[in-house]
Design a protein around this motif. Structure first.
Motif, mmCIF file in Angstrom:
data_model
loop_
_atom_site.group_PDB
_atom_site.id
_atom_site.type_symbol
_atom_site.label_atom_id
_atom_site.label_comp_id
_atom_site.label_asym_id
_atom_site.label_seq_id
_atom_site.Cartn_x
_atom_site.Cartn_y
_atom_site.Cartn_z
ATOM 1 N N GLU A 285 0.832 -1.197 0.000
ATOM 2 C CA GLU A 285 0.000 0.000 0.000
ATOM 3 C C GLU A 285 0.871 1.253 0.000
ATOM 4 O O GLU A 285 1.997 1.245 0.506
ATOM 5 N N CYS B 286 -2.768 0.267 -3.935
ATOM 6 C CA CYS B 286 -2.323 -1.057 -3.507
ATOM 7 C C CYS B 286 -1.828 -1.782 -4.749
ATOM 8 O O CYS B 286 -2.615 -2.053 -5.656
ATOM 9 N N CYS C 14 -4.860 -3.099 2.392
ATOM 10 C CA CYS C 14 -5.539 -3.747 1.282
ATOM 11 C C CYS C 14 -5.355 -5.243 1.419
ATOM 12 O O CYS C 14 -4.416 -5.718 2.074
#
Length: 123
Positions: free
Chosen positions: A6, A22, A96
């Motif tokens: 990320e 991400c 993420c």
């Protein structure tokens, strides 16, 4: 194996915007449902948004509907979270994650996680 990284977090004033990214440093995201979660200090990790592998379906936590938008660019193997009208309550580490199912709205649905990027919203 998928490895996620990320980026894009930082410090922003209330009402401002940030765009999180991400990317897959290893593996291919194109067949996964991708999600964003966040975890504030002393709180459990909570669902923010998810997007189906082809981008055709999305879902959001009620707390971010109308302010956050999840999107993906499979050609670039990247997922995004556009965050507008940020509030101090949005302060958290944002993660993420990749899941092999849809819908996927709890951490247990996800197989792969990034290390997180911190977001701080000042009042």
């Amino acid at each position: 194996q998928v490895q996620l990284v990320e980026s894009g977090g930082g410090l922003v004033q209330a009402g401002g915007s940030l765009r999180l990214s991400c990317a897959a440093s290893k593996g291919n995201l194109t067949t996964y449902t991708m999600g964003w979660f966040r975890q504030a200090p002393g709180k459990e990790r909570e669902f923010v948004a998810a997007i189906f592998w082809d981008g055709g379906f999305t879902n959001y936590a009620d707390s971010v509907k109308g302010r956050f938008t999840i999107s993906r660019d499979n050609a670039k193997n990247t997922v995004f979270l556009q965050m507008n009208s940020l509030k101090p309550d949005d302060t958290a580490v944002y993660y993420c994650a990749a899941a092999s199912r849809y819908p996927a709205v709890v951490p247990g649905h996800y197989n792969h996680w990034g290390q997180g990027t911190p977001v701080t919203v000042s009042s």
